[in-house]
Design a protein around this motif. Structure first.
Motif, short mmCIF file in Angstrom:
data_model
loop_
_atom_site.label_atom_id
_atom_site.label_comp_id
_atom_site.label_asym_id
_atom_site.label_seq_id
_atom_site.Cartn_x
_atom_site.Cartn_y
_atom_site.Cartn_z
N UNK A 178 0.81 -1.22 0.00
CA UNK A 178 0.00 0.00 0.00
C UNK A 178 0.85 1.28 0.00
N UNK A 179 2.03 1.23 0.64
CA UNK A 179 2.90 2.40 0.62
C UNK A 179 3.27 2.77 -0.81
N UNK A 180 3.63 1.78 -1.62
CA UNK A 180 4.00 2.05 -3.00
C UNK A 180 2.80 2.59 -3.79
N UNK A 181 1.66 1.92 -3.66
CA UNK A 181 0.48 2.37 -4.39
C UNK A 181 0.01 3.74 -3.95
N UNK A 182 0.01 3.97 -2.64
CA UNK A 182 -0.45 5.26 -2.12
C UNK A 182 0.48 6.38 -2.56
N UNK A 183 1.79 6.13 -2.54
CA UNK A 183 2.74 7.15 -2.96
C UNK A 183 2.51 7.55 -4.41
N UNK A 184 2.34 6.58 -5.28
CA UNK A 184 2.16 6.89 -6.69
C UNK A 184 0.84 7.60 -6.95
N UNK A 185 -0.21 7.16 -6.28
CA UNK A 185 -1.52 7.79 -6.48
C UNK A 185 -1.51 9.23 -5.97
N UNK A 186 -1.01 9.43 -4.77
CA UNK A 186 -1.00 10.78 -4.19
C UNK A 186 -0.09 11.73 -4.97
N UNK A 187 1.07 11.23 -5.40
CA UNK A 187 1.96 12.07 -6.18
C UNK A 187 1.36 12.38 -7.55
N UNK A 206 11.12 5.54 -11.12
CA UNK A 206 11.97 5.32 -9.95
C UNK A 206 11.50 4.13 -9.15
N UNK A 207 10.18 4.00 -9.02
CA UNK A 207 9.61 2.87 -8.30
C UNK A 207 9.96 1.55 -8.99
N UNK A 208 9.80 1.51 -10.30
CA UNK A 208 10.06 0.29 -11.05
C UNK A 208 11.55 -0.05 -11.06
N UNK A 209 12.39 0.97 -11.26
CA UNK A 209 13.82 0.72 -11.35
C UNK A 209 14.40 0.28 -10.01
N UNK A 210 14.04 1.00 -8.93
CA UNK A 210 14.60 0.63 -7.63
C UNK A 210 14.06 -0.72 -7.17
N UNK A 211 12.77 -0.96 -7.41
CA UNK A 211 12.22 -2.27 -7.07
C UNK A 211 12.90 -3.38 -7.86
N UNK A 212 13.15 -3.14 -9.16
CA UNK A 212 13.82 -4.14 -9.97
C UNK A 212 15.25 -4.37 -9.53
N UNK A 213 15.95 -3.29 -9.16
CA UNK A 213 17.34 -3.44 -8.71
C UNK A 213 17.42 -4.25 -7.42
N UNK A 214 16.49 -3.98 -6.49
CA UNK A 214 16.50 -4.75 -5.25
C UNK A 214 16.08 -6.20 -5.49
N UNK A 215 15.24 -6.42 -6.47
CA UNK A 215 14.85 -7.79 -6.80
C UNK A 215 16.05 -8.57 -7.32
N UNK A 216 16.88 -7.92 -8.15
CA UNK A 216 18.09 -8.58 -8.63
C UNK A 216 19.04 -8.91 -7.48
N UNK A 217 19.17 -7.97 -6.55
CA UNK A 217 20.01 -8.23 -5.38
C UNK A 217 19.46 -9.40 -4.56
#
Length: 299
Positions: A178-187, A206-217
């Motif tokens: 919900x933090x991710x969804x709420x941030x994108x909706x409110x912004x 930024x959400x997609x790239x950082x989430x993807x980078x952490x997923x690779x890690x």
């Protein structure tokens, strides 16, 4: 005159933000207590002495204080101070501790025992103060721009996540996603308001790239990066991305720096080894907070 008004306005805004943070922070300990359980356990529904948690939103909103335990403690003190009643439990009609087993729902207390506590969870004053300080800092850095409303709404959620992860090394999906969804909706809404200083497309990427980078890690080293951190990175990437890629890089680097320093400190104090797992979520959040402050101030 206009310059004077502009210089005073952030001060009042900071005070209001701190008051909001303090009020929201008062509600964090109860939620943290309920969420701070092992992955295979259900969310807590009772206080440490076994009383059912009641209140708004199914018992999720409220102070980390059990009125039943408070009443039990008052009764116990009254009974203990009464002449000749030192050994009797309140309402026991003369029974002494151990006569009838356990007190129902009281986590193993004997009838004559005092309640263990009527406050539970992390320290409410400290959490409220930390949340107030975080919100005040965001107001100082952001000023009266519309995105400040988003930061103030998300800050208590970030504090809650940090507290839960520190206590049980867990980032619940019901908070991170919900933090991710709420941030994108409110912004996205703030992008339509005049005088904003960020870009919504960059927040999304930024959400997609950082989430993807952490997923690779996570794929490379599952023991060093939890999947909860990957989900948290989606929301943090959105928040940092609002102010551009430089802010994303800065906030991410700060998170790794804080986590590394914490781990190194534990090793030097011989409280952890090289393979000891530490909660990374709080440092990810702290790094994002630093990046957000600098990004907002420079925008």
């Amino acid at each position: 005159m206009d310059l004077e008004l502009w210089s005073v306005r952030p001060l009042w805004l900071t005070v209001l933000a701190a008051l909001w943070g303090a009020a929201a922070g008062l509600l964090v300990p109860r939620a943290a207590y309920r969420f701070a359980v092992e992955p295979d356990e259900a969310w807590r529904t009772r206080c440490p002495d076994g009383h059912v948690l009641t209140g708004a939103a199914g018992g999720w909103l409220g102070l980390a204080r059990c009125p039943d335990c408070a009443q039990d403690l008052r009764d116990f003190r009254t009974s203990a101070s009464a002449p000749g009643d030192a050994g009797r439990a309140p309402g026991d009609g003369g029974r002494v501790p151990g006569d009838a087993g356990r007190v129902p729902g009281d986590a193993g207390r004997m009838p004559g025992d005092a309640p263990t506590a009527y406050r539970y969870g992390p320290g409410t004053p400290l959490v409220a103060l930390a949340t107030a300080g975080a919100c005040a800092g965001l107001a100082l850095a952001t000023g009266a721009r519309p995105e400040l409303a988003v930061w103030l709404l998300l800050a208590p959620l970030g504090v809650l996540l940090a507290v839960v992860d520190f206590r049980v090394q867990r980032l619940p999906d019901v908070l991170t996603l919900p933090l991710a969804g709420l941030a994108l909706v409110l912004l996205g809404v703030m992008a339509l308001v005049p005088e904003h200083a960020g870009e919504w497309p960059t927040a999304l990427f930024g959400s997609l790239v950082l989430g993807g980078a952490y997923f690779l890690l996570f794929l490379v080293n599952p023991n060093g990066m939890g999947f909860g951190d990957v989900k948290l990175a989606l929301g943090i990437g959105a928040v940092l991305g609002w102010y551009g890629w430089g802010t994303v890089v800065l906030g991410t680097f700060a998170g790794f720096l804080f986590g590394g320093l914490y781990g190194l400190g534990l090793v030097l104090m011989r409280r952890a080894g090289r393979k000891t797992s530490i909660p990374f979520g709080p440092f990810l959040i702290a790094g994002a907070y630093v990046g957000l402050l600098i990004g907002a101030y420079a925008a």
